[in-house]
Design a protein around this motif. Sequence first.
Motif, short mmCIF file in Angstrom:
data_model
loop_
_atom_site.label_atom_id
_atom_site.label_comp_id
_atom_site.label_asym_id
_atom_site.label_seq_id
_atom_site.Cartn_x
_atom_site.Cartn_y
_atom_site.Cartn_z
N SER A 1 -0.44 5.10 5.77
CA SER A 1 -1.07 6.36 4.87
C SER A 1 -1.27 7.42 5.88
O SER A 1 -0.97 8.88 4.98
CB SER A 1 -1.76 6.15 4.27
N ASN A 10 1.43 9.69 6.26
CA ASN A 10 3.05 10.17 5.69
C ASN A 10 1.97 11.22 5.23
O ASN A 10 1.99 12.65 4.56
CB ASN A 10 2.63 8.98 4.66
N ASP A 11 0.40 11.25 4.99
CA ASP A 11 -0.47 12.46 4.50
C ASP A 11 -0.24 13.23 5.21
O ASP A 11 0.06 14.44 4.77
CB ASP A 11 -1.53 11.64 3.94
N GLU A 60 0.66 -1.09 -0.23
CA GLU A 60 0.36 0.08 0.08
C GLU A 60 1.10 1.42 -0.11
O GLU A 60 0.48 2.51 -0.76
CB GLU A 60 -0.71 -0.30 1.26
N THR A 61 2.26 0.70 0.81
CA THR A 61 3.01 3.23 0.71
C THR A 61 3.54 2.48 -0.62
O THR A 61 3.23 3.44 -1.39
CB THR A 61 3.56 2.23 1.03
N GLY A 120 -5.57 8.13 6.22
CA GLY A 120 -5.23 7.36 5.59
C GLY A 120 -6.65 6.84 4.83
O GLY A 120 -7.15 6.24 4.94
N ASP A 177 0.37 4.80 -2.31
CA ASP A 177 0.50 5.95 -2.44
C ASP A 177 2.00 6.95 -3.05
O ASP A 177 1.98 7.67 -3.61
CB ASP A 177 0.73 6.20 -0.54
N ARG A 222 -4.39 9.15 -4.99
CA ARG A 222 -4.47 8.29 -4.12
C ARG A 222 -5.35 7.13 -4.55
O ARG A 222 -5.30 6.07 -4.33
CB ARG A 222 -3.79 7.61 -2.41
N ALA A 265 -5.99 2.64 2.98
CA ALA A 265 -5.25 1.33 2.57
C ALA A 265 -6.55 0.34 2.63
O ALA A 265 -7.95 0.29 2.54
CB ALA A 265 -4.91 0.65 4.05
#
Lengths: 793, 165
Positions: free
Chosen positions: A763, A766-767, A373-374, A449, A377, A387, A451
Amino acid sequence: MTENKFKYIGRERRTKEDKRFVIGAGNYVADIARPGCLHLAVVRSPHPCARIAAIRTEKALALPGVHYVLTGAELEEYTKPLQQYLDTPNVRWYSLAVERTRYAGEWVAAVVADSRYIAEDAVELIEVDYEPLPFIIDPEAALLPEAVAVHPKHGSNVIYRRTFSWGPVAEDFSKADHTLAFRTRWHRSATVPLETFGVISEWGPGQDILEVWASIQMPQYVEQIAAALKMPQNNIRVHYDVDVGGSYGVKRGIKHTVMVCYLAKKLGRPVRFIEDRLDNMSGGDMHGPDRSFDMKVAFDKSGRINSLKIRVLDDVGAYPGRSPLQLGKPIGAIVGAYRIGSVEYEAISVTTNKTGQVAVRGFGQSPTNVALETAIDRVAAYLDLDRLEVRRRNFIRPEDFPYLIPSGTTYDSGNYPAVLDKALNLADYERMLVRRDELRASGVAAGIGIATCLEPSGGNSAFEGLLNPSNESTTFLEAVMVKVDRNGTVTVIINTTTSGQGHETLVSLIVGEELEREPDQIRVVHSDSLNGLWTHSPVGSRMAIMMGGAAAGAAKKLKRDLLRIAAHNLGVAEDELAYDSGTISVAKDSTRKLSWEQLVIIAHRQYQKMPAGMEPALQSTFVLEVPSGGNLPTPDGRIQMYPCHSFQAHVALVSIDMGTGKPTILDYSIAHDCGTVINPHIVRGMIYGGAAHGIGAAFYERFAYDEGGQLLSQTFMDYLLPSVHEVPEIRQTEHCTPSPLTSHGQKGVGEGGYLGAPAAMASAVNDALAPHGKTLDTLPMRIRDIWECLNLA
Amino acid sequence: MSNHDIKIKVNGVVRTGTVSARTTLADFLREDCRLTGTHIGCEHGICGACSVEYDGQPVRSCLMYAVQADGHEVTTVEGLSDKDGKLSALQDAFCDTHALQCGFCTPAMLISAQSLLNETLKPTDEQIREALSANICRCTGYVQIFQAVRLAAERLRSGKEKVAS
């Protein structure tokens, strides 16, 4: 929502199990009192690696109430090493350390006494002479040729290493518009049940049966006890009616069991060992995957991903056991929910001087899903695309099913865009975006996030043969028996322990549905390993599919027998009959009928009315092999891993305090598709609970070792478990794409929450970090880590 | 280790015993009284699985010695149902919302939530969160436990209102 065509399945009904637990009447292993029972406590090694020069036990044995002190030397003489699943004959694992210790916390000796209190007193009187030896903690360093070997006779620390290549990877990379690379790190954590592992054993000399009560969730438990003790398997009786106080994969106390069984037989007294929390955390062999992923992604300018290169290094600790196979299961969903045409997967399993790794919820899938999933993104960020849009462009489409992924598994069914849309609707995504931006404007960091996760379910053992070609076993069955007694009541016999999954509810609903009998009136009992049939235990989200499927199969057989009896007595062919709630009538003349009670009387008491050659009474067994199972891998490592594939989409809003780095989950929505829902309460609980486990792994939980090889998080004051303050009120909604492979269209649901949540949290963070120009790819993302990202250059 | 004669009222019944000074209250309840609904999860006061009501307040029975409870009153999960075995409103709500899976944390979760409901039948979400935060659950993610406490409070409120009218 599609209309529910079932009478009991999918209805909002109470579970069968809850009542005994709310009145405190669960039957956990520590609740079982055997007359004359002795108690065990262990001596733990303080050294990550040391030669055991001497163990002096005289003072301990002199303490009143102490009966015995067991050491590794004695166990080595009388028992066989515990099972390794790979061909590693020089990795020898016993319940207690033999000759040397291989991690700090390893059990070196065991004391048996009248009480646990006395046993612990005696532990302090045992003197062990250790000669410290060099040790290795860092998994990358452990790979190097000059590294100290944890098992010197094995020759290196590499337990498994293979590079799989499925499809035209080199070509796809060379043709790609873009490539990118990154690394994710998943540190050691586990699902850490509140009940520690426990086991009681008793030897019945008159019958020559070794009785075992244990808090267990493990395939092939009995056969491994028998092998280690060099005892016929039918001399061992494991009682499956023990309630297990949580497991989520980790309750695999084979080393505890062998030691306790050995002592019970030797001493002629019941012996019990209930780990205390320190035993459990430091030496209970219940730590989960400890991995780094080096990812390379090849994609075109529209965001379509063509190919992946994955190198994963997994630190399995000192004694690998079954844990290297956790690199195998993710192969069955190696592209997640996406149309990725080729994949290279280098899987490396390495030993270090840490406690052994064990199966954890998802069996290696959750760390892999974070990496996948990373990647999505990252591709979106690289191309400055949304995304969600990148996910939609890459999703396997509803019309693509059944869909064959490069590594050889065919996904059975799904509708990923629909499920993602449901999650976004539930989250009110447009408003969530506004809220995130408002939060950012007010001076806090905030991120959304996103995912998704594939949940392979139906628990198979295909990875055993894939990672170990000498293992040709493919059967991973589950058995259920249904019987109707002389008074017409129905009893179902299942053959495994339960650790919260609600198996009694599951089979009562399915048998009730098939026989059209009220599930609340159906008794479900757990057999023991001698009087029951076979199980491979509730692993790999398999019981709705496997136990449910076997229950349906047994019920259908029993119903066929009822129809045969009715046809014989009503003088018509079976296909001229109608079955309604146990009453069987002639379809064209409903006055000609036999009630359930009348049929039971004929079957049990009136042999003269039975069809010729038919067995009397009413009972049936059904042994189900995993649907789509029974295959060995191809030489290039392709295999149908699991049969069924559930799917989830997670959407969460997380804010982060700029001053402290503390994350708060403000909103969390999950949409899921596990096919037909058998019991909505149980499904929801699995979703919420799995996600809570994932939140723990994402933010709080880590078994950290220092450079000296000492475990730093041995208590719940250092190893942080999410409380109701950390877990928000998660919302969920469902979608149903039935599986074509199962009795009622059901798929598994035990692991998906845990597969999606860590990726969703990563996620979100990181967003939140993106406007600050930072990324954080190490889980858990501790408060300090997040603060450093926000505040250090 | 010295031994002590103790007398504790457990679930309304006076229990006597002779215990070592270091016997925990949890062990006394489980081993001497055979009230095994009280569970031991960590023995260092974090997980809350051993919680019992002690003179009306929830306490960790793993962090108390049995001798400390001499002369006091203790309620365990076995004391939450009425004499005929009828479930309490809270126990009933736990079944209705499936506020548990493995059941290991459940008895103590009930003790904590019941203590809250003994104080107020109109708990705010924040009060519920505060009360439940004394107990760790690894199965449920707490959502259905939250729902159970709200449901029990609502039923108890409407029950009381009916009696009043």
